[in-house]
Design an enzyme around this catalytic site. Structure first.
Site, PDB file in Angstrom:
ATOM      1  N   HIS A   1     -42.679   8.830   8.060  1.00 48.77           N
ATOM      2  CA  HIS A   1     -43.830   8.157   7.458  1.00 48.77           C
ATOM      3  C   HIS A   1     -44.630   9.096   6.570  1.00 48.77           C
ATOM      4  O   HIS A   1     -45.308   8.653   5.633  1.00 48.77           O
ATOM      5  CB  HIS A   1     -44.735   7.519   8.503  1.00 48.77           C
ATOM      6  CG  HIS A   1     -45.551   6.425   7.909  1.00 48.77           C
ATOM      7  ND1 HIS A   1     -45.095   5.124   7.821  1.00 48.77           N
ATOM      8  CD2 HIS A   1     -46.744   6.441   7.263  1.00 48.77           C
ATOM      9  CE1 HIS A   1     -45.993   4.392   7.184  1.00 48.77           C
ATOM     10  NE2 HIS A   1     -46.998   5.174   6.839  1.00 48.77           N
TER      11      HIS A   1
ATOM     12  N   CYS B   1     -37.864  -4.444   2.534  1.00 48.60           N
ATOM     13  CA  CYS B   1     -39.123  -3.719   2.357  1.00 48.60           C
ATOM     14  C   CYS B   1     -39.004  -2.259   2.774  1.00 48.60           C
ATOM     15  O   CYS B   1     -39.985  -1.523   2.736  1.00 48.60           O
ATOM     16  CB  CYS B   1     -40.253  -4.390   3.124  1.00 48.60           C
ATOM     17  SG  CYS B   1     -40.050  -4.354   4.909  1.00 48.60           S
TER      18      CYS B   1
ATOM     19  N   ASP C   1     -35.692   1.700   9.715  1.00 50.02           N
ATOM     20  CA  ASP C   1     -35.343   1.634  11.128  1.00 50.02           C
ATOM     21  C   ASP C   1     -33.946   1.067  11.346  1.00 50.02           C
ATOM     22  O   ASP C   1     -33.249   1.472  12.276  1.00 50.02           O
ATOM     23  CB  ASP C   1     -36.369   0.792  11.891  1.00 50.02           C
ATOM     24  CG  ASP C   1     -37.617   1.596  12.236  1.00 50.02           C
ATOM     25  OD1 ASP C   1     -37.470   2.766  12.621  1.00 50.02           O
ATOM     26  OD2 ASP C   1     -38.726   1.061  12.100  1.00 50.02           O
TER      27      ASP C   1
ATOM     28  N   GLU D   1     -34.797  -5.071  11.936  1.00 55.75           N
ATOM     29  CA  GLU D   1     -34.816  -3.609  11.967  1.00 55.75           C
ATOM     30  C   GLU D   1     -33.844  -2.997  12.969  1.00 55.75           C
ATOM     31  O   GLU D   1     -33.752  -1.767  13.042  1.00 55.75           O
ATOM     32  CB  GLU D   1     -36.230  -3.126  12.309  1.00 55.75           C
ATOM     33  CG  GLU D   1     -37.293  -3.623  11.354  1.00 55.75           C
ATOM     34  CD  GLU D   1     -38.688  -3.285  11.836  1.00 55.75           C
ATOM     35  OE1 GLU D   1     -39.190  -2.212  11.452  1.00 55.75           O
ATOM     36  OE2 GLU D   1     -39.267  -4.090  12.588  1.00 55.75           O
TER      37      GLU D   1
END
Length: 611
Positions: A215, A534, A487, A463
């Site tokens: 992240h 996304c 993920d 995911e």
């Protein structure tokens, strides 16, 4: 001395500036410029905090029981001596005056300076005093955090110059490298720590830890600032105020470059600025392939402040609003319903009728947080957070928090087109439990007379392999889907994407990953259910034609990537991609995959390959 470090490039662009070494304590303080007429008041604020801590230590000493060991009193005496030492008091005051910065920032920087002395001490006893210095300074920082500043935080003037000139991939100009640009050097930066980059004057960063889809990396791309992660020993080898060149294209850090190299990089900055100006002309051009297929480009955001850039880059909507960032840096309180509603409404209003997809909090894994308000066990304490309580699992164990967020999102849907997205759903049972909570939240809104869109669209992130293989139940019970490739790749390959030891094995081009994504897109298309991607693959131009060839027509990405992806879309022909895509999906060996990729690249006249 000039030398070069190498790491993983995670956010493109080039920045030239001074090194700013940071510990976690430094990342937790504000940083802003003090106007000349307020400098002495800021110095007084620092000394007031210092006196408060001294009074706390004196009170502790006075209240010690008579039978308390003498070592405890000695310990408090040591802390008092440190607190009064000129290396702490006088030096911090001088930093405030000379650098015109707030007290918290000056003190955090002085902490870094003092700790560097201890790293060079061989005596073990003296090295252990490093912790005492850190404890004392952190006490002062806590007091400062509870006192009001003499002025409201102001944007650093160097940041203003950088914004005017453009920064990183957003367009550095000839003037931008002349501004004072701070480049953060840290062991690692948590997602919560990355929130500070939203408002503070940093031109780029370097970390020793992290992978391409951690992240930290995603946040860097959202900010459009050059960044390199996985640069081993960076915080040990780089010194405070060293001149740095961060090349976010090649993953190279040049420390104290000679004048010729410096000038060469300044020339490259100017070239990139001109290229960016050309690219910006595409912002409001319709996105469609060369053979006329319309493609929808959405933006991923974390805060309302991210929306203007998304609109500036031509996003047709918000494809992913990561709401977990509203919950971070909140130790003693959580955002209540009205606070959340205000944030969601702000985004909906700014988007002016464009769709906004709001994802419920994806707490857990690398986005854990601690709060006394949370009933479940501390998320960051799990042995393997990526496989623990995260996403919808966490929300379902915290029904009060979950219902509060659902009500806020539902109420925001009365103000414009809102879609509700759930992270980490993996089974029919979880879908049922989630939909029951939504109905409960709707009923609570109705009972209170609060308006909402009763036909709000509900969707799920795909995911995990479990969700991909159980896709029929998702397609049957939900209105739309979104593939979270970060993920999905991680769980398919059993690779922790934030673990330096295996991050290099994280491979979007692994045949199993490609087949899984292709399967999901094909099944959704056959069922007539809208689907987007996304994850980071959607925002990487290297994979744009690959995803187009699989049939993807909805991309959602960091705003900084929108124009790069649009450029690839405009020159791509879906008809020309069909044959190379069949070859790619039929390949399993490395050389066969590379061969198929080369054909795919030729079909679109771009360079495509493994990174």
């Amino acid at each position: 001395m000039s030398f070069t470090l190498h790491g993983i490039p995670v956010s493109k662009g080039i920045v030239i500036g001074q090194a700013c070494l940071m510990s976690p304590a430094s990342l937790d303080v504000d940083h802003y410029v003090i106007e000349p007429e307020h400098i002495e008041a800021e110095v007084d604020r620092f000394f007031a905090a210092q006196r408060t801590v001294q009074q706390e230590l004196d009170t502790l000493r006075a209240e010690l029981p008579e039978d308390m060991p003498a070592e405890i009193d000695a310990f408090l005496n040591v802390h008092s001596l440190i607190l009064r030492d000129s290396l702490l008091t006088g030096a911090t005051a001088e930093r405030i005056r000379s650098q015109r910065v707030n007290a918290e920032w000056a003190l955090a920087q002085q902490l870094e300076h003092l700790l560097s002395y201890f790293d060079e001490v061989e005596d073990e006893y003296l090295r252990e005093r490093k912790a005492d210095v850190q404890h004392v300074i952190e006490r002062v920082l806590r007091v400062l955090a509870g006192t009001s500043a003499v002025i409201a935080p102001m944007m650093n003037k160097s940041l203003v110059a950088a914004v005017d000139a453009g920064m990183g991939e957003q367009g550095p100009s000839a003037a931008s490298y002349e501004s004072e640009r701070m480049i953060v050097v840290a062991h690692d930066i948590s997602p919560a720590g990355m929130l500070h980059f939203k408002t503070q004057a940093f031109g780029g960063f370097i970390t020793e830890y992290g992978g391409r889809t951690s992240h930290t990396a995603i946040a860097a791309r959202s900010l459009g600032i050059p960044a390199i992660v996985g640069a081993h020993q960076a915080s040990t080898l780089i010194r405070e105020n060293d001149i740095l060149i961060v090349d976010g294209e090649e993953g190279v850090v040049i420390v104290n470059p000679d004048p010729r190299i410096l000038e060469a990089y300044r020339t490259r900055q100017n070239e990139k600025a001109r290229a960016h100006q050309t690219l910006q002309r595409l912002a409001f051009a319709p996105a469609h392939t060369e053979d006329g297929t319309p493609i929808a480009l959405y933006a991923n955001i974390e805060l309302p402040e991210d929306v203007p850039l998304a609109l500036q880059r031509g996003a047709v909507g918000i494809g992913l609003f990561r709401t977990e960032f509203l919950f971070m840096n909140r130790r003693h309180t959580l955002p209540d319903e009205e606070e959340q509603l205000d944030v969601y409404r702000r985004v909906v209003h700014i988007m002016q009728g464009r769709p906004v997809t709001i994802r419920t909090a994806d707490i857990g894994a690398d986005k854990a947080f601690e709060s006394a308000m949370v009933e479940s066990e501390t998320l960051s304490g799990a042995e393997n957070p990526a496989l623990g309580l995260r996403g919808i699992r966490w929300s379902l164990t915290e029904p009060g928090i979950f219902l509060t967020q659902l009500r806020a999102i539902l109420r925001a849907s009365a103000d414009g087109p809102v879609k509700l997205l759930f992270p980490m759903l993996g089974s029919a049972r979880e879908i049922t439990q989630t939909l029951e909570r939504v109905e409960q939240a709707k009923q609570q809104c109705a009972d209170a007379g609060l308006p909402y869109d009763p036909k709000i669209k509900l969707g799920a992130m795909i995911e995990t392999p479990a969700a991909a293989l159980a896709l029929p139940v998702f397609l049957d019970r939900l209105d739309f889907l979104s593939i979270g490739t970060n993920d999905l790749i991680q769980y398919t390959l059993a690779i922790d994407r934030t673990d330096n030891a295996v991050a290099h094995l994280y491979d979007p081009l692994n045949p199993s990953v490609l087949h899984l994504i292709s399967h999901i897109l094909r099944q959704a298309k056959q069922a007539g259910v809208p689907i987007s991607v996304c994850g980071e693959m959607a925002g990487d131009p290297v994979y744009t034609r690959l995803l187009l060839g699989m049939g993807l027509t909805e991309f959602s990405m960091e705003s900084s990537q929108l124009l790069h992806v649009k450029q690839e879309i405009l020159s791509a022909s879906l008809g020309a991609l069909k044959a190379p895509m069949r070859a790619l999906l039929g390949a399993y060996e490395e050389e066969d995959i590379q061969g198929a990729l080369s054909i795919l690249a030729l079909a679109g006249n771009i360079e495509l390959g493994r990174r």
